[in-house]
Motif scaffolding. Structure first.
Motif, PDB file in Angstrom:
ATOM      1  N   THR A  56      88.779 182.416 118.805  1.00 20.35           N
ATOM      2  CA  THR A  56      88.142 181.280 119.495  1.00 20.35           C
ATOM      3  C   THR A  56      89.121 180.245 120.045  1.00 20.35           C
ATOM      4  N   THR A  57      90.411 180.364 119.727  1.00 17.89           N
ATOM      5  CA  THR A  57      91.356 179.355 120.225  1.00 17.89           C
ATOM      6  C   THR A  57      92.581 180.014 120.877  1.00 17.89           C
ATOM      7  N   THR A  58      93.476 179.176 121.352  1.00 16.89           N
ATOM      8  CA  THR A  58      94.701 179.648 122.005  1.00 16.89           C
ATOM      9  C   THR A  58      95.810 179.944 120.991  1.00 16.89           C
ATOM     10  N   GLY A  59      95.496 179.789 119.697  1.00 18.52           N
ATOM     11  CA  GLY A  59      96.517 180.019 118.668  1.00 18.52           C
ATOM     12  C   GLY A  59      96.364 181.351 117.958  1.00 18.52           C
ATOM     13  N   LYS A  60      97.247 181.555 116.979  1.00 20.61           N
ATOM     14  CA  LYS A  60      97.187 182.764 116.153  1.00 20.61           C
ATOM     15  C   LYS A  60      97.456 182.394 114.700  1.00 20.61           C
ATOM     16  N   GLY A  61      96.756 183.078 113.778  1.00 17.97           N
ATOM     17  CA  GLY A  61      97.004 182.834 112.356  1.00 17.97           C
ATOM     18  C   GLY A  61      95.775 182.308 111.621  1.00 17.97           C
ATOM     19  N   PHE A  62      95.936 182.137 110.319  1.00  9.31           N
ATOM     20  CA  PHE A  62      94.840 181.676 109.462  1.00  9.31           C
ATOM     21  C   PHE A  62      94.694 180.156 109.510  1.00  9.31           C
ATOM     22  N   VAL A  63      93.470 179.689 109.492  1.00  5.03           N
ATOM     23  CA  VAL A  63      93.175 178.250 109.462  1.00  5.03           C
ATOM     24  C   VAL A  63      93.903 177.607 108.284  1.00  5.03           C
ATOM     25  N   LYS A  64      93.882 178.283 107.136  1.00  5.19           N
ATOM     26  CA  LYS A  64      94.462 177.728 105.904  1.00  5.19           C
ATOM     27  C   LYS A  64      95.979 177.541 105.978  1.00  5.19           C
ATOM     28  N   PHE A  66      97.549 176.327 108.722  1.00  4.97           N
ATOM     29  CA  PHE A  66      97.859 175.271 109.696  1.00  4.97           C
ATOM     30  C   PHE A  66      97.719 173.889 109.069  1.00  4.97           C
ATOM     31  N   LEU A  67      98.642 173.000 109.414  1.00  5.93           N
ATOM     32  CA  LEU A  67      98.445 171.579 109.105  1.00  5.93           C
ATOM     33  C   LEU A  67      97.423 171.077 110.123  1.00  5.93           C
ATOM     34  N   TYR A  68      96.640 170.079 109.727  1.00  3.55           N
ATOM     35  CA  TYR A  68      95.594 169.569 110.604  1.00  3.55           C
ATOM     36  C   TYR A  68      96.142 169.154 111.972  1.00  3.55           C
ATOM     37  N   LYS A  69      97.261 168.444 111.980  1.00  2.88           N
ATOM     38  CA  LYS A  69      97.822 167.950 113.250  1.00  2.88           C
ATOM     39  C   LYS A  69      98.222 169.097 114.182  1.00  2.88           C
ATOM     40  N   ASP A  70      98.658 170.210 113.604  1.00  2.00           N
ATOM     41  CA  ASP A  70      99.039 171.375 114.430  1.00  2.00           C
ATOM     42  C   ASP A  70      97.801 172.130 114.914  1.00  2.00           C
ATOM     43  N   LEU A  71      96.788 172.195 114.061  1.00  2.00           N
ATOM     44  CA  LEU A  71      95.538 172.868 114.424  1.00  2.00           C
ATOM     45  C   LEU A  71      94.885 172.162 115.613  1.00  2.00           C
ATOM     46  N   ARG A  72      95.007 170.833 115.638  1.00  2.00           N
ATOM     47  CA  ARG A  72      94.391 170.028 116.704  1.00  2.00           C
ATOM     48  C   ARG A  72      95.028 170.272 118.076  1.00  2.00           C
ATOM     49  N   LYS A  73      96.206 170.863 118.083  1.00  2.00           N
ATOM     50  CA  LYS A  73      96.878 171.130 119.366  1.00  2.00           C
ATOM     51  C   LYS A  73      96.320 172.379 120.052  1.00  2.00           C
ATOM     52  N   LEU A  74      95.572 173.194 119.289  1.00  5.60           N
ATOM     53  CA  LEU A  74      95.012 174.422 119.853  1.00  5.60           C
ATOM     54  C   LEU A  74      93.780 174.102 120.691  1.00  5.60           C
ATOM     55  N   ASN A  75      93.534 174.937 121.700  1.00  9.46           N
ATOM     56  CA  ASN A  75      92.346 174.750 122.530  1.00  9.46           C
ATOM     57  C   ASN A  75      91.212 175.627 122.013  1.00  9.46           C
ATOM     58  N   ALA A  76      90.125 174.987 121.582  1.00  5.51           N
ATOM     59  CA  ALA A  76      88.973 175.739 121.059  1.00  5.51           C
ATOM     60  C   ALA A  76      87.981 176.081 122.166  1.00  5.51           C
ATOM     61  N   ASN A  77      88.354 175.750 123.406  1.00  2.00           N
ATOM     62  CA  ASN A  77      87.464 175.999 124.536  1.00  2.00           C
ATOM     63  C   ASN A  77      88.110 176.981 125.508  1.00  2.00           C
ATOM     64  N   LYS A  78      88.271 178.219 125.051  1.00  2.00           N
ATOM     65  CA  LYS A  78      88.874 179.248 125.913  1.00  2.00           C
ATOM     66  C   LYS A  78      87.897 179.671 127.011  1.00  2.00           C
ATOM     67  N   LYS A  79      86.609 179.347 126.825  1.00  2.00           N
ATOM     68  CA  LYS A  79      85.574 179.765 127.786  1.00  2.00           C
ATOM     69  C   LYS A  79      85.866 179.287 129.207  1.00  2.00           C
ATOM     70  N   ASN A  80      86.230 178.011 129.347  1.00  2.00           N
ATOM     71  CA  ASN A  80      86.513 177.533 130.711  1.00  2.00           C
ATOM     72  C   ASN A  80      87.853 176.804 130.807  1.00  2.00           C
ATOM     73  N   ASN A  81      88.698 177.061 129.806  1.00  2.00           N
ATOM     74  CA  ASN A  81      90.066 176.539 129.812  1.00  2.00           C
ATOM     75  C   ASN A  81      90.194 175.020 129.861  1.00  2.00           C
ATOM     76  N   LYS A  82      89.127 174.318 129.525  1.00  2.00           N
ATOM     77  CA  LYS A  82      89.191 172.861 129.449  1.00  2.00           C
ATOM     78  C   LYS A  82      89.618 172.545 128.023  1.00  2.00           C
ATOM     79  N   MET A  83      90.622 171.701 127.866  1.00  2.00           N
ATOM     80  CA  MET A  83      91.151 171.443 126.529  1.00  2.00           C
ATOM     81  C   MET A  83      90.114 170.748 125.639  1.00  2.00           C
ATOM     82  N   GLU A  84      89.852 171.378 124.522  1.00  2.00           N
ATOM     83  CA  GLU A  84      88.971 170.782 123.512  1.00  2.00           C
ATOM     84  C   GLU A  84      89.441 171.223 122.141  1.00  2.00           C
TER      85      GLU A  84
END
Length: 242
Positions: A56-64, A66-84
């Motif tokens: 669902t995001t532009t990253g790779k790896g387990f949620v557990k 990631f530090l929160y601040k690094d997780l927030r840098k990923l885009n969870a909106n791959k559907k239309n490439n708008k950063m979310e």
């Protein structure tokens, strides 16, 4: 009237488990939301379904991992490439305080036993005064029982993939007030009997017209769907009936 819960928000048209998907579900007229929570490496509660961020995001790896601040840098909106970003549960709760939606929180602790997850989620529910609007569900029924033991005032509901014998007996035994089965796992007869025994039934994930009609027809407590707009349209037809 059968309530409509938007599965991971309005996920048929928007990126799942994003604030946009949740806001669009509210705009569409859904009665509630269904969302999933996990914990970051530094213990933040975040809203994401898979244990890994890959799908669902532009990253790779387990949620557990990631530090929160690094997780927030990923885009969870791959559907239309708008950063979310992946939402924090606190963000969702802040927004929930502006409306009247119900919210089903699924604890994603079946594969990864996130230590302290139940306490953290329950603490936030109390902080935002959302006790009456939240249902805690999980495939991990030990977690459901534990949640009830520390906060009996918050409704719990076990999730099921397959049918079980006399589900109302089991549900009452674990002190849950509802049950969330896969929509194909319970017959009309069993759903009706469960409701008659005082247990709410909210099947997931109901997307086909024939399945939506079936559940509205028997006045099921609620259903969980990717497409609240479609479900609302069909529900209107049933509301018009004498």
């Amino acid at each position: 009237m059968t309530q409509i819960f938007a599965h991971r928000g309005y996920s048929a048209s928007y990126a799942e488990n994003t604030l946009t998907a949740f806001k669009e579900a509210e705009k569409a007229g859904a009665d509630g939301l269904e969302l999933d929570v996990q914990l970051t490496k530094d213990g933040e509660i975040v809203v994401i379904h898979d244990e890994k961020v890959d799908r669902t995001t532009t990253g790779k790896g387990f949620v557990k991992d990631f530090l929160y601040k690094d997780l927030r840098k990923l885009n969870a909106n791959k559907k239309n490439n708008k950063m979310e970003p992946i939402p924090a549960l606190t963000e969702v709760f802040e927004w929930l305080c502006t409306n009247n939606l119900l919210c089903n929180i699924e604890l994603k602790n079946g594969l990864i036993p996130y230590k302290g997850m139940e306490e953290k989620v329950i603490q936030l529910i109390h902080k935002y005064k959302l006790v009456d609007r939240i249902i805690i569900s999980s495939f991990n029924h030990y977690s459901i029982v534990y949640s009830y033991s520390i906060a009996p005032e918050i409704e719990t509901a076990p999730l099921f993939l397959e049918g079980i014998y006399m589900p109302w007996v089991y549900t009452k035994a674990i002190r849950a007030k509802g049950i969330h089965p896969k929509y194909s796992a319970m017959s009309d007869e069993i759903i009706i009997k469960t409701i008659e025994n005082g247990i709410a039934v909210r099947p997931y994930t109901v997307n086909k017209e024939v399945d939506l009609q079936r559940l509205f027809n028997i006045n099921c407590t609620a259903l969980i769907t990717d497409d609240p707009v479609k479900a609302l349209k069909i529900r209107k037809q049933f509301e018009k009936r004498p």
